[in-house]
Design a protein around this motif. Structure first.
Motif, PDB file in Angstrom:
ATOM      1  N   LEU A 267     -16.233  -7.483  48.436  1.00 36.53           N
ATOM      2  CA  LEU A 267     -15.267  -6.395  48.296  1.00 36.53           C
ATOM      3  C   LEU A 267     -14.395  -6.681  47.087  1.00 36.53           C
ATOM      4  O   LEU A 267     -13.860  -7.787  46.944  1.00 36.53           O
ATOM      5  CB  LEU A 267     -14.347  -6.323  49.524  1.00 36.53           C
ATOM      6  CG  LEU A 267     -14.871  -5.712  50.804  1.00 36.53           C
ATOM      7  CD1 LEU A 267     -13.901  -5.988  51.946  1.00 36.53           C
ATOM      8  CD2 LEU A 267     -15.063  -4.218  50.631  1.00 36.53           C
ATOM      9  N   ILE A 268     -14.265  -5.689  46.223  1.00 43.41           N
ATOM     10  CA  ILE A 268     -13.314  -5.786  45.126  1.00 43.41           C
ATOM     11  C   ILE A 268     -11.937  -5.528  45.714  1.00 43.41           C
ATOM     12  O   ILE A 268     -11.739  -4.572  46.462  1.00 43.41           O
ATOM     13  CB  ILE A 268     -13.622  -4.761  44.027  1.00 43.41           C
ATOM     14  CG1 ILE A 268     -15.015  -4.990  43.443  1.00 43.41           C
ATOM     15  CG2 ILE A 268     -12.559  -4.823  42.927  1.00 43.41           C
ATOM     16  CD1 ILE A 268     -15.478  -3.893  42.488  1.00 43.41           C
ATOM     17  N   VAL A 269     -10.989  -6.386  45.383  1.00 46.51           N
ATOM     18  CA  VAL A 269      -9.628  -6.259  45.895  1.00 46.51           C
ATOM     19  C   VAL A 269      -8.769  -5.618  44.801  1.00 46.51           C
ATOM     20  O   VAL A 269      -8.664  -6.150  43.698  1.00 46.51           O
ATOM     21  CB  VAL A 269      -9.051  -7.629  46.301  1.00 46.51           C
ATOM     22  CG1 VAL A 269      -7.659  -7.461  46.900  1.00 46.51           C
ATOM     23  CG2 VAL A 269      -9.984  -8.333  47.286  1.00 46.51           C
TER      24      VAL A 269
ATOM     25  N   VAL B 102      -6.560 -10.766  53.369  1.00 50.96           N
ATOM     26  CA  VAL B 102      -7.495 -10.823  52.251  1.00 50.96           C
ATOM     27  C   VAL B 102      -6.897 -11.638  51.106  1.00 50.96           C
ATOM     28  O   VAL B 102      -7.587 -12.447  50.480  1.00 50.96           O
ATOM     29  CB  VAL B 102      -7.895  -9.404  51.791  1.00 50.96           C
ATOM     30  CG1 VAL B 102      -8.543  -9.419  50.430  1.00 50.96           C
ATOM     31  CG2 VAL B 102      -8.825  -8.765  52.822  1.00 50.96           C
ATOM     32  N   ARG B 103      -5.618 -11.467  50.817  1.00 55.88           N
ATOM     33  CA  ARG B 103      -4.987 -12.201  49.708  1.00 55.88           C
ATOM     34  C   ARG B 103      -5.087 -13.713  49.899  1.00 55.88           C
ATOM     35  O   ARG B 103      -5.065 -14.463  48.942  1.00 55.88           O
ATOM     36  CB  ARG B 103      -3.539 -11.771  49.508  1.00 55.88           C
ATOM     37  CG  ARG B 103      -2.560 -12.284  50.539  1.00 55.88           C
ATOM     38  CD  ARG B 103      -1.086 -12.031  50.182  1.00 55.88           C
ATOM     39  NE  ARG B 103      -0.803 -10.690  49.776  1.00 55.88           N
ATOM     40  CZ  ARG B 103      -0.428  -9.697  50.584  1.00 55.88           C
ATOM     41  NH1 ARG B 103      -0.300  -9.937  51.887  1.00 55.88           N
ATOM     42  NH2 ARG B 103      -0.179  -8.501  50.123  1.00 55.88           N
TER      43      ARG B 103
ATOM     44  N   VAL C 167     -12.117 -13.118  38.705  1.00 54.19           N
ATOM     45  CA  VAL C 167     -12.853 -11.859  38.685  1.00 54.19           C
ATOM     46  C   VAL C 167     -13.590 -11.756  37.356  1.00 54.19           C
ATOM     47  O   VAL C 167     -12.966 -11.698  36.304  1.00 54.19           O
ATOM     48  CB  VAL C 167     -11.913 -10.643  38.863  1.00 54.19           C
ATOM     49  CG1 VAL C 167     -12.699  -9.342  38.821  1.00 54.19           C
ATOM     50  CG2 VAL C 167     -11.125 -10.761  40.156  1.00 54.19           C
ATOM     51  N   LEU C 168     -14.897 -11.756  37.423  1.00 49.89           N
ATOM     52  CA  LEU C 168     -15.710 -11.560  36.233  1.00 49.89           C
ATOM     53  C   LEU C 168     -15.872 -10.063  36.030  1.00 49.89           C
ATOM     54  O   LEU C 168     -16.382  -9.362  36.904  1.00 49.89           O
ATOM     55  CB  LEU C 168     -17.083 -12.219  36.401  1.00 49.89           C
ATOM     56  CG  LEU C 168     -18.099 -11.933  35.302  1.00 49.89           C
ATOM     57  CD1 LEU C 168     -17.621 -12.442  33.950  1.00 49.89           C
ATOM     58  CD2 LEU C 168     -19.446 -12.533  35.667  1.00 49.89           C
TER      59      LEU C 168
ATOM     60  N   PRO D 223      -8.383  -4.556  39.510  1.00 43.31           N
ATOM     61  CA  PRO D 223      -8.853  -5.599  40.429  1.00 43.31           C
ATOM     62  C   PRO D 223      -8.023  -6.875  40.295  1.00 43.31           C
ATOM     63  O   PRO D 223      -7.716  -7.298  39.180  1.00 43.31           O
ATOM     64  CB  PRO D 223     -10.295  -5.829  39.996  1.00 43.31           C
ATOM     65  CG  PRO D 223     -10.400  -5.335  38.605  1.00 43.31           C
ATOM     66  CD  PRO D 223      -9.345  -4.286  38.450  1.00 43.31           C
ATOM     67  N   VAL D 224      -7.657  -7.440  41.423  1.00 44.81           N
ATOM     68  CA  VAL D 224      -6.906  -8.695  41.433  1.00 44.81           C
ATOM     69  C   VAL D 224      -7.705  -9.819  42.079  1.00 44.81           C
ATOM     70  O   VAL D 224      -7.278 -10.967  42.087  1.00 44.81           O
ATOM     71  CB  VAL D 224      -5.540  -8.554  42.141  1.00 44.81           C
ATOM     72  CG1 VAL D 224      -4.630  -7.618  41.369  1.00 44.81           C
ATOM     73  CG2 VAL D 224      -5.712  -8.092  43.583  1.00 44.81           C
ATOM     74  N   GLY D 225      -8.867  -9.465  42.616  1.00 41.55           N
ATOM     75  CA  GLY D 225      -9.695 -10.474  43.258  1.00 41.55           C
ATOM     76  C   GLY D 225     -10.954  -9.878  43.832  1.00 41.55           C
ATOM     77  O   GLY D 225     -11.173  -8.665  43.784  1.00 41.55           O
TER      78      GLY D 225
END
Length: 133
Positions: free
Chosen positions: A100-102, A3-4, A11-12, A108-110
Motif C-alpha cells: 500500500l502506498i501511504v 501504519v506510520r 519510497v522509490l 507518498p510518505v511511505g
C-alpha cells in the motif's frame, strides 16, 4: 499499532518511461518489492511490483523494451499513516495485493507491505502468548 509505525519511508519513485529492467535494478539495489510510478502527464500515482516484473518476463516480454507504464497498477488503494495495521491488512486481503502506498497530503510518505505488518505483529503476538503462560 498504526501504519506510520510499520511503513517504510524509503519510497522509490520512478517514471512511466523507465524500463522494467531499470525498475528491477533500482528495486533490487534498495531491497524493496515495489516502486511508485509517477506520471507527470496524468498527475497520477501507480505502483509496479516485483510480481508485475516477474509476470512480464515470464510471459516472454523483454525487460529492456517494456516500460513501467504498461505494467503499473493505476487503480491503487492508498493508506493513511493513521490507519491501523488491521485496516491495512484488511485492504490488502480484500484487494489481493501486498503493498500500500501511504499518502499524507499531496504525496507518498511511505509504503507498507505485508512483511512490514507481520514484523510488527509478530512481537506483539509473542508477548501475549508469553503472558498467557
Amino acid at each position: 499499532m498504526l501504519v506510520r509505525d510499520a511503513m517504510s519511508t524509503l519510497v522509490l519513485t520512478i517514471g512511466p518511461a523507465h524500463t522494467l529492467r531499470q525498475a528491477a535494478r533500482l528495486m533490487s539495489a534498495r531491497r524493496i518489492g515495489a516502486a511508485v510510478v509517477h506520471d507527470p502527464d496524468t498527475c497520477g500515482l501507480g505502483i509496479t511490483t516485483e510480481r508485475d516484473i516477474l509476470d512480464a518476463v515470464g510471459a516472454g516480454l523483454s525487460p529492456d523494451v517494456e516500460t513501467a507504464s504498461t505494467h503499473t497498477t493505476t487503480d491503487v488503494v492508498f493508506a493513511s499513516p493513521g490507519w491501523t495495521l488491521d485496516e491495512a491488512a484488511e485492504a490488502m486481503t480484500h484487494g489481493g495485493f501486498r503493498h500500500l502506498i501511504v499518502l499524507d497530503g499531496d504525496g507518498p510518505v511511505g509504503i507498507v507491505s505485508v512483511r512490514d505488518i507481520i514484523r510488527c505483529w509478530a512481537p506483539a503476538r509473542r508477548s501475549r502468548a508469553e503472558m498467557a503462560l
